[in-house]
Write a protein that holds these residues in place. Structure first.
Motif, mmCIF file in Angstrom:
data_model
loop_
_atom_site.group_PDB
_atom_site.id
_atom_site.type_symbol
_atom_site.label_atom_id
_atom_site.label_comp_id
_atom_site.label_asym_id
_atom_site.label_seq_id
_atom_site.Cartn_x
_atom_site.Cartn_y
_atom_site.Cartn_z
ATOM 1 N N ARG A 274 0.866 -1.301 -0.027
ATOM 2 C CA ARG A 274 -0.001 0.107 -0.127
ATOM 3 C C ARG A 274 0.769 1.205 0.102
ATOM 4 O O ARG A 274 0.694 2.356 -0.701
ATOM 5 N N ASP A 275 2.145 1.426 0.750
ATOM 6 C CA ASP A 275 2.725 2.475 0.829
ATOM 7 C C ASP A 275 3.350 2.635 -0.492
ATOM 8 O O ASP A 275 3.578 3.622 -0.847
ATOM 9 N N VAL A 276 4.057 1.448 -1.194
ATOM 10 C CA VAL A 276 4.616 1.477 -2.365
ATOM 11 C C VAL A 276 3.573 2.207 -3.525
ATOM 12 O O VAL A 276 3.898 3.391 -4.195
ATOM 13 N N LEU A 277 2.373 1.473 -3.505
ATOM 14 C CA LEU A 277 1.557 2.307 -4.397
ATOM 15 C C LEU A 277 0.962 3.318 -4.117
ATOM 16 O O LEU A 277 0.637 4.337 -5.120
ATOM 17 N N GLN A 278 0.960 4.346 -3.012
ATOM 18 C CA GLN A 278 0.746 5.342 -2.694
ATOM 19 C C GLN A 278 1.710 6.275 -3.197
ATOM 20 O O GLN A 278 1.249 7.329 -3.964
ATOM 21 N N GLY A 279 3.083 6.075 -3.081
ATOM 22 C CA GLY A 279 3.838 6.719 -3.865
ATOM 23 C C GLY A 279 3.794 6.716 -5.481
ATOM 24 O O GLY A 279 3.992 7.676 -5.986
ATOM 25 N N GLU A 280 3.630 5.544 -5.996
ATOM 26 C CA GLU A 280 3.390 5.412 -7.452
ATOM 27 C C GLU A 280 2.169 6.333 -7.798
ATOM 28 O O GLU A 280 2.075 6.967 -8.735
ATOM 29 N N LEU A 281 1.046 6.290 -7.155
ATOM 30 C CA LEU A 281 -0.136 6.980 -7.408
ATOM 31 C C LEU A 281 0.344 8.701 -7.531
ATOM 32 O O LEU A 281 -0.192 9.134 -8.656
ATOM 33 N N LEU A 282 0.911 8.969 -6.719
ATOM 34 C CA LEU A 282 1.423 10.431 -6.496
ATOM 35 C C LEU A 282 2.176 10.768 -7.703
ATOM 36 O O LEU A 282 2.088 11.678 -8.452
ATOM 37 N N ARG A 283 3.151 9.878 -8.079
ATOM 38 C CA ARG A 283 3.987 9.997 -9.533
ATOM 39 C C ARG A 283 3.317 10.085 -10.598
ATOM 40 O O ARG A 283 3.212 11.070 -11.509
ATOM 41 N N VAL A 284 2.286 9.266 -10.662
ATOM 42 C CA VAL A 284 1.245 9.206 -11.996
ATOM 43 C C VAL A 284 0.480 10.307 -12.147
ATOM 44 O O VAL A 284 0.381 10.943 -13.158
#
Length: 264
Positions: A185-195
């Motif tokens: 979840r933490d990794v994907l939160q970062g990915e979402l912000l990048r996208v």
């Protein structure tokens, strides 16, 4: 940068990604009627990231469904600058018989985009979510986090203009990471912000997790328990360290007040 935690003033812009005016939603009729949302006023600016926060059953998902056009309000007005917002749910809901690339390509094909353009755009979107090398894999061959990234790429594809391939102007997300383990979840939160930063897409993100809301959002909107009403809003863009911790503590305290007053 460091921002202060305070109520957000009304925006002066003339065109919002989505604008809700006195929206009310009631299910059923007569003495069996249940009001889920009551008098919702909300404006999301183009490119803005807004988190809807509240206890379970407060109407967050109902509100998202109304914005998505999956249901109609009982009264009030919802205005969008796009006729086809992208939607991402808790489950990836990928077609199991299609590869990751074919899943992303599907809404483009349904929109009548030419094959060569579909393939090129699908490759771009898989690159965006860092999954270009797994485009030939089927969902069961991917981890939960990978499936959600494919779902994100597909959501963006679903709102593309078939003529010019512009990115979605509005992305609606209903607790998309809630079923994942904490690290993923933490990794994907970062990915979402990048996208989000790469696409300039406005995002309305539903969550019941205060920490997630403060980390992701530029603005946090708290809904009361049923019927859902906007209780308070906070500007949280750029908060880090001690400021972020204080924001989480303050919003958590307000959320507890809302839940306690409903239970009393």
């Amino acid at each position: 940068m460091t921002a202060t935690l305070e109520a957000t003033p009304a925006h002066a812009g003339t065109e919002a990604a989505v604008r809700l005016t006195d929206v009310r939603k009631t299910f059923g009729h007569g003495h069996r009627a249940v009001t889920a949302l009551d008098g919702i006023d909300l404006r999301v600016e183009p490119g803005e990231f807004v988190c809807l926060l509240g206890a379970s059953g407060c109407g967050k998902t109902t509100l998202l469904n109304l914005i998505a056009g999956l249901d109609a309000p009982s009264s009030g007005e919802i205005a969008l600058t796009t006729t086809r917002p992208a939607v991402m749910f808790q489950e990836a809901a990928l077609m199991p018989w299609l590869t990751a690339a074919r899943n992303v390509e599907l809404p483009l094909r349904l929109a009548g985009v030419k094959r060569a353009d579909r393939v090129a755009r699908t490759t771009e979107l898989l690159d965006l979510v860092r999954l270009r090398n797994v485009g030939d894999k089927r969902p069961h061959e991917l981890s939960g986090g990978m499936r959600q990234r494919v779902a994100l790429a597909r959501a963006l594809a679903s709102a593309l203009d078939g003529n010019n391939g512009e990115a979605a102007s509005l992305l609606l997300m209903d607790e998309p990471f809630s079923a994942l383990d904490a690290i993923t979840r933490d990794v994907l939160q970062g990915e979402l912000l990048r996208v989000w930063e790469a696409t300039g897409t406005a995002v309305v993100f539903v969550t019941h997790d205060v920490r997630e809301a403060v980390r992701l959002g530029q603005r946090v909107v708290l809904l009361s328990s049923k019927p859902g009403r906007v209780v308070q809003e906070w500007a949280v863009d750029g908060l880090t360290g001690a400021d972020e911790a204080k924001a989480i503590e303050k919003i958590n305290a307000r959320l507890r007040e809302v839940i306690s007053s409903h239970a009393a």
